[in-house]
Design an enzyme around this catalytic site. Sequence first.
Site, short mmCIF file in Angstrom:
data_model
loop_
_atom_site.label_atom_id
_atom_site.label_comp_id
_atom_site.label_asym_id
_atom_site.label_seq_id
_atom_site.Cartn_x
_atom_site.Cartn_y
_atom_site.Cartn_z
CB ALA A 66 6.69 -1.22 2.93
N GLY A 105 10.72 -0.40 -0.45
CA GLY A 105 10.71 -1.85 -0.55
C GLY A 105 10.68 -2.32 -2.00
CD GLU A 108 14.41 -1.84 1.26
OE1 GLU A 108 15.20 -1.48 2.14
OE2 GLU A 108 13.19 -2.00 1.47
CD GLU A 128 12.71 3.01 2.27
OE1 GLU A 128 13.34 3.89 1.62
OE2 GLU A 128 12.56 1.85 1.87
N1 3HC Z 1 1.59 2.25 0.70
C1 3HC Z 1 0.25 2.35 0.73
N2 3HC Z 1 -0.46 3.10 -0.12
C2 3HC Z 1 0.23 3.82 -1.02
C3 3HC Z 1 1.62 3.77 -1.11
C4 3HC Z 1 2.32 2.94 -0.21
N3 3HC Z 1 3.64 2.81 -0.22
N4 3HC Z 1 2.03 4.59 -2.11
C5 3HC Z 1 0.92 5.12 -2.63
N5 3HC Z 1 -0.17 4.66 -1.98
C6 3HC Z 1 -1.57 4.95 -2.28
C7 3HC Z 1 -1.93 6.41 -2.03
O1 3HC Z 1 -2.30 6.62 -0.69
C8 3HC Z 1 -3.08 6.61 -2.99
O2 3HC Z 1 -4.21 6.04 -2.39
P1 3HC Z 1 -5.68 6.63 -2.71
O3 3HC Z 1 -5.86 6.50 -4.19
O4 3HC Z 1 -6.57 5.77 -1.90
O5 3HC Z 1 -5.61 8.06 -2.25
C9 3HC Z 1 -2.70 5.74 -4.18
O6 3HC Z 1 -1.77 4.79 -3.68
C10 3HC Z 1 -2.07 6.49 -5.32
O7 3HC Z 1 -0.98 7.24 -4.80
P2 3HC Z 1 -0.55 8.62 -5.46
O8 3HC Z 1 -1.73 9.51 -5.56
O9 3HC Z 1 0.64 9.08 -4.70
O10 3HC Z 1 -0.16 8.11 -6.93
P3 3HC Z 1 0.82 8.74 -8.00
O11 3HC Z 1 0.61 7.97 -9.24
O12 3HC Z 1 0.70 10.23 -8.00
O13 3HC Z 1 2.29 8.43 -7.45
C11 3HC Z 1 3.99 7.05 -6.48
C12 3HC Z 1 2.77 7.13 -7.43
C13 3HC Z 1 5.14 7.88 -7.04
C14 3HC Z 1 4.39 5.61 -6.37
C15 3HC Z 1 3.57 7.63 -5.10
O14 3HC Z 1 2.38 6.99 -4.70
C16 3HC Z 1 4.56 7.45 -4.00
O15 3HC Z 1 5.55 8.14 -3.95
N6 3HC Z 1 4.29 6.53 -3.06
C17 3HC Z 1 5.07 6.37 -1.87
C18 3HC Z 1 6.32 5.60 -2.10
C19 3HC Z 1 7.04 5.35 -0.81
O16 3HC Z 1 7.15 6.20 0.06
N7 3HC Z 1 7.58 4.14 -0.67
C20 3HC Z 1 8.35 3.75 0.47
C21 3HC Z 1 7.46 3.10 1.46
S1 3HC Z 1 8.33 2.68 2.95
C22 3HC Z 1 9.12 1.22 2.56
O17 3HC Z 1 9.07 0.77 1.45
C23 3HC Z 1 9.83 0.55 3.69
C24 3HC Z 1 10.70 -0.58 3.24
O18 3HC Z 1 12.04 -0.16 3.20
C25 3HC Z 1 10.59 -1.75 4.15
#
Ligand code: 3HC
Length: 655
Positions: A66, A105, A108, A128
């Site tokens: 998400a 997500g 998912e 999450e």
């Molecule tokens: N939402 C919004 N922005 C995100 C994001 C997300 N889920 N994941 C990464 N970003 C953004 C970062 O803030 C960063 O932004 P910036 O360039 O402006 O600083 C950019 O994307 C790149 O992120 P990273 O520097 O972390 O990139 P990497 O290539 O090193 O890593 C990744 C990639 C492994 C995908 C890492 O970004 C990551 O782990 N992201 C988070 C994943 C996450 O937590 N997902 C779960 C979200 S909650 C959810 O999905 C709820 C659902 O169940 C409904």
Amino acid sequence: MPAETPVISITRDGSIAIVTIDNPPVNALGLSLRQALWQTAETLDADPGVAAVVLVCAGRTFIAGADVGEFGAPPVPPHLPDVVARIEAARAPWFAAIHGSALGGGFEVAMGCRFRVAVASASVGLPEVTLGIVPGASGTVRTPRLAGVPAAVQLVTTGRPVKAAEALSLGLIDAIIQGELREGAIAFVRAALTKPLPPAISARPVAAQTTTFWAEQEAAIARRVKGETAPLRALAAIRKATEAPFAEAMAHERETFLELRASDQAAALRHVFFAERAAPRPAHLKSAAPLPLRNAAVIGGGTMGAGIVAALRDAGLPVTLIERDDAALDRGLTNVRAIFDGGVKRGKLTEAQAADRMAGVTTTCDYAALADVDLVIEAVFEEIGVKRAVFAELGRVCRPDTVLATNTSYLDPRCIAEGVAMPGRFIGLHFFSPAHVMKLLEIVPIPETAPETLATGFALGRALGKIPVQAGICEGFIGNRILKRYRAAAESLVRQGIAIEAVDAAMRGYGFAMGPFEAQDLGGLDIAHLQREAARAAGQAVPETLGDILVRAGRKGQKTGGGWYDYPPGERRPQPSATTGTLLSGAIRAGAALTPEAIAKRLVDEMAAEGAALLAEGIARNAADIDLVEIHGYGFPRWRGGPMFATRRKGAAKP
Ligand code: 3HC
Ligand code: NAI
């Protein structure tokens, strides 16, 4: 998202539609992508020529989850659980083709598909809980149906992603694609279409578990997470998925997700999430190009030097280690080897990797070996004369563009740099012990430091996987200065009559692994005492601390069998000490009583007040940096968001 940049495109390979998501940087499921996915499902369902759909992503990764940036505002439809259900209900089956990470997500959505294939380097996971929430689009309900309850519990309650090979063995994905993903996925689809399709995941059964199973899981998670709420709520959601029909479990998951999404813990963890991603690339250095880092040297192979060598080797840089004589070199190399051997023992490194790490370390006492290094990090004794002599040598032998860094904790880097030719290349790089483990790197420019040198410090931080934070010059920089105030405030509570163990217990209750006094016993009380003595000798008015009284009585901490607490031989757990009580009795007033919450609030407020002073003085650039310093260098509980966040949001000790 403007209409001219579609986030989804559709191409065809015969009867197979290939849906490509292109929503940089990480294909997060913001509103426009959710809308586009919904619309795509509608369009493809209406096309009788489509027999199957491959979902693939452009850029560095599959859908990373998400859009966390949307979590501060009310959710807007189409909601993700509905999008996942829409994909699952599509007339032609969808197949997820995963590269990079399918997280939250993203995974998912992949579970809305009938099959999931991935390249070997891919990871899948439900992180999450690391954001203080539970999966909100069927992660707790579909995962146990896909891979069984134990795998779901592992994935959802730890938040740790798994690599493709493990995902395959757990049943989270159906195949690993060798070679090109798109072509491999299309071949997989063609083979799958020749057989009857498996049922949609929502229609699959889920095995009930015993009450004992749930009780054991709950106890294990509670032990691990301390005050964090999301992991136990995630477990409860998985349990619900095994005990209630699909729709009821989905409603329960959604309710939990929305409740936690609005919680203080989730807000704190989101704050840290974005702060950590902003820190390695600060806006003020956008136009400064880092210098190349092809190799490095470390001067001094003691506690810090050895850890820094290991960190540099872990990042693949060849390292030259310099010591003052051959015996010290041997000790230094032994220190480095002990770190890699420890990695092998804990299963983090193979023997071959450890050998390779060691093979990349060259040792010498001859500075001439540094004629062509890109970076030198000095980690010799904390004595100005010793350090200056080292930099004089470095100035003589190194290239004019070699970055010269000091790891000093308390000395003024400007004094260390005095006399260094071309001081634009000089910088403080303050690592934390153990340097190959601790994530924090304080980067301390002197007034002459060139922007390129500063940018190189940050580039090094990124290469080492650290959280780099810029600090201005003052005694203790950001972290140790706050630590000093924290300890003084803790001592002040003891002087008012609060028991030492009550202060420690309150801070553990707040979420620290250790309280301030037991932490001092572990690290030793003598270094700070000697610093105070030196300041006193230099004529500064440094009031006597309780720690001074203990050190003068020979109580330096665990290493002397006693400090704030007693440590009987062979015992590392602190025992309340009658001796300490007697020694300090003259300085302690009786009778004060505070709740653990009030103690924690007092101490966190003090940290935040010091943080505010650091901001006012320009030592710290922003409050989020201070929070990162405390979380990654000093054990501040991540889910509290750091002292600045915690006090700004609600009052420090609110659960
Ligand atoms: N939402 C919004 N922005 C995100 C994001 C997300 N889920 N994941 C990464 N970003 C953004 C970062 O803030 C960063 O932004 P910036 O360039 O402006 O600083 C950019 O994307 C790149 O992120 P990273 O520097 O972390 O990139 P990497 O290539 O090193 O890593 C990744 C990639 C492994 C995908 C890492 O970004 C990551 O782990 N992201 C988070 C994943 C996450 O937590 N997902 C779960 C979200 S909650 C959810 O999905 C709820 C659902 O169940 C409904
Ligand atoms: P240490 O005493 O363990 O190691 C210092 C090493 O430097 C010794 O191996 C010594 O032989 C070597 N050395 C001394 N003079 C030298 C010279 N002229 N040339 C080459 N090598 C020389 O000390 P430690 O703890 O590793 O600290 C080193 C520096 O790191 C200090 O400035 C300290 O303040 C700083 N620091 C220490 C932290 C810690 O937790 N120990 C944390 C962060 C920084």
